[in-house]
Design an enzyme around this catalytic site. Structure first.
Site, PDB file in Angstrom:
ATOM      1  N   LYS A  78      -4.430  -4.436   1.075  1.00  0.00           N
ATOM      2  CA  LYS A  78      -3.344  -3.484   0.840  1.00  0.00           C
ATOM      3  C   LYS A  78      -2.068  -3.957   1.522  1.00  0.00           C
ATOM      4  CE  LYS A  78      -2.321   1.480   1.335  1.00  0.00           C
ATOM      5  NZ  LYS A  78      -2.870   2.778   1.795  1.00  0.00           N
ATOM      6  N   SER A  80      -2.656   6.331  -1.137  1.00  0.00           N
ATOM      7  CA  SER A  80      -1.706   5.268  -1.377  1.00  0.00           C
ATOM      8  C   SER A  80      -2.357   3.886  -1.577  1.00  0.00           C
ATOM      9  CB  SER A  80      -0.731   5.170  -0.194  1.00  0.00           C
ATOM     10  OG  SER A  80      -1.427   4.886   1.012  1.00  0.00           O
ATOM     11  N   SER A 137      -5.916   8.440   1.631  1.00  0.00           N
ATOM     12  CA  SER A 137      -5.382   7.332   0.851  1.00  0.00           C
ATOM     13  C   SER A 137      -6.382   6.274   0.420  1.00  0.00           C
ATOM     14  CB  SER A 137      -4.245   6.649   1.623  1.00  0.00           C
ATOM     15  OG  SER A 137      -3.122   7.492   1.685  1.00  0.00           O
TER      16      SER A 137
END
Length: 478
Positions: A107, A180, A204
């Protein structure tokens, strides 16, 4: 009764034959990309494939599919192929490591020394770290090959801010991935890679894992090092492992958790025999199909000999509110000097909310957080783990991400964060596992929550539940 597609852990991993729906043609190497990391390592050991062959297949698949999905923000094909050749040499001489030659995406909130780390923000578009984040260094040391950086909502906040482009759900390109950790979940679902690392501040990892039909663990707070994490709320942020199977998540977790040494796993060898079902709050606002799938999972567990215990988690309704208040206050402090003109308007509006929260309110929230954590921890006197929906609905359409569920307007505390944010506030491990598809073909996830440091125990139990099926012979739609 529900149709067979809805049986516990019977969701077919159907995406890697769905390429025609994206206007692409499968390459000859795509077969290896349907393997999880554990089976891929077995294939390397048996000489059935090699890291260079797999990395080439990964890169070709990203080239074919990612223009439509948008999961990968940055990559270095040359570096990945070089790492693959080195892994192949290790396999030839028998000097392999735990993740030798396994592709992974990271990420874009976690530092990588060889790739940009922007936090999904135009403000940091030119940022080039000089060292890996601790969890990234750990996977490289274990032999994993970093393919690229996965897209994230801006600085890990919100459900719409991806200045570098929208990430589309591989199951249906008109639907959100959640966030996210949007790109990490989408990259797994689209079968670019078998492993990914995300981060979780208020759901997330688990929200996109649920929406995209993959497995994601928010570890016990403090189990993983946050060194090199571009954070949002320091007292809530954590990295976490993601994969398509629980056994792969367990494998990846064993690598990245090893960098924090002074923590003893919580009873990972003891079987889970009592599962608590907290219906008040966690089941009050749930889509009918999600409720039916979770109820079937509970019924199946009970029939297998697991004791099902009805649980009331006291004050659960305050978890998301505390999460929001603490996150907004800490985000405003973290980014108080960030240039507003280089941030998206919606992220700026959140910082402005955080700036209006007083220090006294923040201290009161931290005190309430401590009391909520103590209250929640007490439920594990009656059960070994809690079970509930990961998300209260399947992935919403991109043009209606805040849609109402069960008649409740789609606000963050009462809908999207309803089942997830409390576990960030209390710091408990929480695991999302796919269990079914709804009638439109979108994944449904179930969430397992345990006492502090029971991460391995949850993963073992989830792996016991999983029954990974064979791929169907034909797929024509996502």
């Amino acid at each position: 009764m529900m149709p067979a597609d809805y049986e516990l852990a019977a969701m077919l991993p159907r995406l890697d034959t769905a390429i025609d729906a994206l206007g692409a043609v499968a390459s000859a190497g795509d077969g290896v990309l349907s393997l999880d990391a554990t089976d891929l390592l077995a294939g390397y050991a048996a000489g059935e494939t090699s890291p260079p062959a797999v990395v080439r297949a990964v890169l070709a698949r990203i080239d074919s599919l990612d223009p439509s999905i948008g999961a990968i923000w940055a990559r270095d094909a040359s570096a990945a192929l070089t790492a693959a050749e080195r892994s192949a040499a290790r396999w030839r001489v028998g000097r392999t490591r735990l993740l030798e030659g396994v592709p992974i995406v990271i990420k874009d909130l976690l530092d990588t020394a060889d790739l940009a780390t922007t936090g999904g923000s135009q403000w940091l578009a030119d940022r080039r770290p000089t060292a890996d984040a601790a969890v990234v260094a750990a996977v490289r040391a274990a032999g994993a090959i970093v393919i690229g950086k996965s897209a994230t909502f801006e600085l890990g906040c919100g459900n719409e801010d991806i200045p570098f482009g929208t990430v589309r759900n591989p199951w249906n390109l008109g639907h959100t991935t959640g966030g996210s950790s949007a790109g990490s979940a989408a990259a797994l679902a689209a079968r670019y890679v078998p492993l990914a690392i995300g981060t979780d501040t208020g759901g997330s990892i688990r929200i996109p894992a649920s929406y995209c039909g993959v497995v994601g663990l928010k570890p016990t707070l403090g189990r993983l090092s946050n060194a090199g994490l571009v954070g949002l709320a320091p007292t809530l942020d954590t990295a976490g492992p993601m994969a398509r199977t629980a056994r792969d998540v367990a494998l990846l977790f064993s690598v990245i958790a090893a960098v924090v040494s002074a923590v003893t796993p919580g009873g990972s060898s003891q079987p889970i025999t009592r599962v608590g079902v907290p219906r008040p709050w966690f089941f009050d606002v749930v889509d009918d199909e999600v409720r039916a799938a979770v109820d079937m999972a509970i019924e199946t567990l009970g029939a297998s000999g697991i004791s099902i215990v009805e649980i009331d988690v006291a004050h659960a309704e305050h978890g998301a509110t505390l999460s929001w208040l603490i996150t907004m206050y800490e985000a405003a402090q973290t980014y108080r000097d960030a240039p507003r003109e280089l941030l998206s308007p919606s992220f700026v509006s959140r910082l402005e909310v955080g700036e209006r929260i007083t220090a006294a309110s923040y201290r009161a929230a931290l005190d309430a957080r401590s009391r909520l954590t103590a209250a929640v921890s007490g439920v594990f006197d009656r059960c070994d783990a809690l079970l509930m929906p990961s998300t209260v609905s399947t992935a919403p359409p991109l043009d209606d991400v805040d849609r109402a569920v069960a008649g409740v307007d789609g606000n963050w505390p009462d809908v999207l964060a309803r089942t997830v944010a409390i576990w960030n506030v209390t710091g408990l491990p929480a695991l999302s596992v796919p269990i079914a598809l709804d009638r439109t073909g979108l994944p449904i996830g179930i969430q397992l929550v345990g006492p502090a440091h029971s991460d391995e125990r949850l993963l073992h139990f989830a792996a016991h539940l999983e029954r990974p099926p064979a791929l169907p012979p034909q797929r024509t739609v996502i």
